[in-house]
Design an enzyme around this catalytic site. Structure first.
Site, PDB file in Angstrom:
ATOM      1  N   GLY A 181       0.864  -1.181   0.000  1.00  0.00           N
ATOM      2  CA  GLY A 181       0.000   0.000   0.000  1.00  0.00           C
ATOM      3  C   GLY A 181       0.892   1.218   0.000  1.00  0.00           C
ATOM      4  O   GLY A 181       1.758   1.363  -0.864  1.00  0.00           O
ATOM      5  N   GLU A 182       0.731   2.040   0.983  1.00  0.00           N
ATOM      6  CA  GLU A 182       1.568   3.239   1.101  1.00  0.00           C
ATOM      7  C   GLU A 182       2.014   3.308   2.556  1.00  0.00           C
ATOM      8  O   GLU A 182       1.194   3.531   3.457  1.00  0.00           O
ATOM      9  CB  GLU A 182       0.749   4.467   0.684  1.00  0.00           C
ATOM     10  N   SER A 183       3.304   3.084   2.761  1.00  0.00           N
ATOM     11  CA  SER A 183       3.768   2.852   4.131  1.00  0.00           C
ATOM     12  C   SER A 183       3.596   4.074   5.044  1.00  0.00           C
ATOM     13  O   SER A 183       3.339   3.915   6.240  1.00  0.00           O
ATOM     14  CB  SER A 183       5.216   2.372   4.134  1.00  0.00           C
ATOM     15  N   GLU A 236       0.164 -11.548  -4.016  1.00  0.00           N
ATOM     16  CA  GLU A 236      -1.305 -11.633  -3.914  1.00  0.00           C
ATOM     17  C   GLU A 236      -1.996 -11.166  -5.193  1.00  0.00           C
ATOM     18  O   GLU A 236      -3.202 -11.353  -5.345  1.00  0.00           O
ATOM     19  CB  GLU A 236      -1.794 -10.832  -2.685  1.00  0.00           C
ATOM     20  N   ARG A 265      12.902   2.845   0.380  1.00  0.00           N
ATOM     21  CA  ARG A 265      11.446   2.864   0.285  1.00  0.00           C
ATOM     22  C   ARG A 265      10.883   2.872  -1.145  1.00  0.00           C
ATOM     23  O   ARG A 265       9.952   2.136  -1.446  1.00  0.00           O
ATOM     24  CB  ARG A 265      10.931   4.082   1.060  1.00  0.00           C
ATOM     25  N   ILE A 275       5.185  -2.562  -7.601  1.00  0.00           N
ATOM     26  CA  ILE A 275       4.418  -1.317  -7.687  1.00  0.00           C
ATOM     27  C   ILE A 275       5.052  -0.276  -6.770  1.00  0.00           C
ATOM     28  O   ILE A 275       5.028  -0.427  -5.544  1.00  0.00           O
ATOM     29  CB  ILE A 275       2.941  -1.554  -7.272  1.00  0.00           C
ATOM     30  N   ARG A 276       5.650   0.720  -7.372  1.00  0.00           N
ATOM     31  CA  ARG A 276       6.422   1.727  -6.598  1.00  0.00           C
ATOM     32  C   ARG A 276       7.176   1.015  -5.466  1.00  0.00           C
ATOM     33  O   ARG A 276       7.052   1.350  -4.285  1.00  0.00           O
ATOM     34  CB  ARG A 276       5.503   2.818  -6.041  1.00  0.00           C
ATOM     35  N   CYS A 319       5.818  -5.550   0.211  1.00  0.00           N
ATOM     36  CA  CYS A 319       6.013  -4.177  -0.283  1.00  0.00           C
ATOM     37  C   CYS A 319       5.976  -3.159   0.872  1.00  0.00           C
ATOM     38  O   CYS A 319       6.926  -3.109   1.653  1.00  0.00           O
ATOM     39  CB  CYS A 319       5.002  -3.881  -1.378  1.00  0.00           C
ATOM     40  N   HIS A 352       4.364  -8.166  -5.136  1.00  0.00           N
ATOM     41  CA  HIS A 352       2.986  -8.467  -4.697  1.00  0.00           C
ATOM     42  C   HIS A 352       2.510  -9.850  -5.149  1.00  0.00           C
ATOM     43  O   HIS A 352       1.746  -9.937  -6.130  1.00  0.00           O
ATOM     44  CB  HIS A 352       2.032  -7.420  -5.281  1.00  0.00           C
TER      45      HIS A 352
HETATM   46  N1  GLN Z   1       7.013   2.359  -1.808  1.00  0.00           N
HETATM   47  C1  GLN Z   1       5.716   2.333  -1.206  1.00  0.00           C
HETATM   48  C2  GLN Z   1       5.753   2.971   0.182  1.00  0.00           C
HETATM   49  O1  GLN Z   1       6.529   3.694   0.511  1.00  0.00           O
HETATM   50  C3  GLN Z   1       5.173   0.924  -1.099  1.00  0.00           C
HETATM   51  C4  GLN Z   1       4.557   0.505  -2.386  1.00  0.00           C
HETATM   52  C5  GLN Z   1       3.680  -0.726  -2.295  1.00  0.00           C
HETATM   53  O2  GLN Z   1       3.384  -1.216  -1.208  1.00  0.00           O
HETATM   54  N2  GLN Z   1       3.237  -1.184  -3.418  1.00  0.00           N
HETATM   55  O3  GLN Z   1       4.921   2.767   0.963  1.00  0.00           O
END
Ligand code: GLN
Length: 253
Positions: A46-48, A204, A108, A142-143, A78, A202
């Site tokens: 997600g987005e940490s 999942e 990150r 993903i990012r 992630c 990911h």
């Molecule tokens: N780089 C993202 C973060 O800082 C994580 C990306 C992801 O979980 N797909 O949270």
């Protein structure tokens, strides 16, 4: 056996669905006391920073740290990997709270912005050895973060080539041409340390359930009995011997 999935933000639904596909009960975790009823925990991607803020708001950090310390299996994917790392670089200014426990340094957003997200075939010999199936795994990044350093107790399960710089080389003999080649270096993208599993990608989002299955077989660090699937209509061995359609994307329910 119940597997908790931290459900504050990110791809928790997809992990719940992946668990269902292999016949395992997932429990969405939003409150500290819910952690008492689960035997293992998945921290999704997600987005940490956002996830950390929500975890802080719900006062979840102490319970999450205690959970890691009990030795029960915890898997971070992630953003979940970033959460589990002892050290992270590239954080928003002021940093962000981490659960910690995994002896590694994570960057990150190592692979760049959302637009630089990619899929690649990873070599996963250890996963194939323990779970069967092919030596390759489709990594969905993903990012994504990457692991830059690991401590001595950390086992590397997958790494990924990264073009670091582009060099110009002289090609000898008759054509006096210059050619551009990319120098590749590898960064770590999946590790295991005692009760902790972490992947920068990911699983999942694919129909290849081997990472979930590997995680479910992880023992509690105190050496207790293995976690077991409650029931499964299709065994993993059938799945991996090609009786089901080949793994494909996307998997959404
Ligand atoms: N780089 C993202 C973060 O800082 C994580 C990306 C992801 O979980 N797909 O949270």
């Amino acid at each position: 056996m119940a597997v908790g999935v931290l459900a504050l933000q990110g791809s928790f639904n997809e992990h719940m669905a992946a668990l269902r596909r292999i016949g395992v009960k997932g429990v969405e975790i939003r409150k500290a006391e819910q952690l008492e009823d689960v035997d293992a925990l998945i921290i999704p991607g997600g987005e940490s920073t956002t996830m950390a803020k929500l975890a802080h708001y719900h006062n979840l950090f102490p319970a999450l740290r205690d959970f890691v310390k009990t030795g029960k299996p915890v898997w971070g994917t992630c953003a979940g990997l970033i959460f589990l790392a002892n050290k992270a670089t590239g954080q928003k200014s002021g940093g962000q709270e981490l659960i910690g426990g995994l002896d590694c340094l994570v960057n990150r957003n190592f692979f760049g912005s959302q637009l630089q997200s990619f899929e690649t075939e990873l070599s996963v010999p250890k996963l194939a050895e323990e779970e069967g199936g092919p030596n390759g795994f489709r990594g969905v990044f993903i990012r994504a973060p990457a692991i830059l350093e690991v401590g001595p107790g950390v086992e590397v399960l997958a790494d990924c080539p990264v073009p670091l710089e582009t060099k110009k080389t002289m090609i000898p003999v008759d054509n006096d041409q210059e050619e551009t080649i990319a120098t590749l270096e590898r960064v770590i993208v999946a590790v295991r340390q005692g009760n902790l599993l972490a992947t920068a990608f990911h699983p999942e989002l694919t129909s290849d359930s081997r990472w979930h299955s590997l995680f479910l077989k992880m023992k509690k660090d105190t050496g207790e009995k293995r976690l077991q699937c409650i029931s499964t209509s299709v065994t993993d061995s059938e799945n991996h011997r090609g009786k089901l359609p080949p793994y494909d994307l996307p998997i959404y329910e």
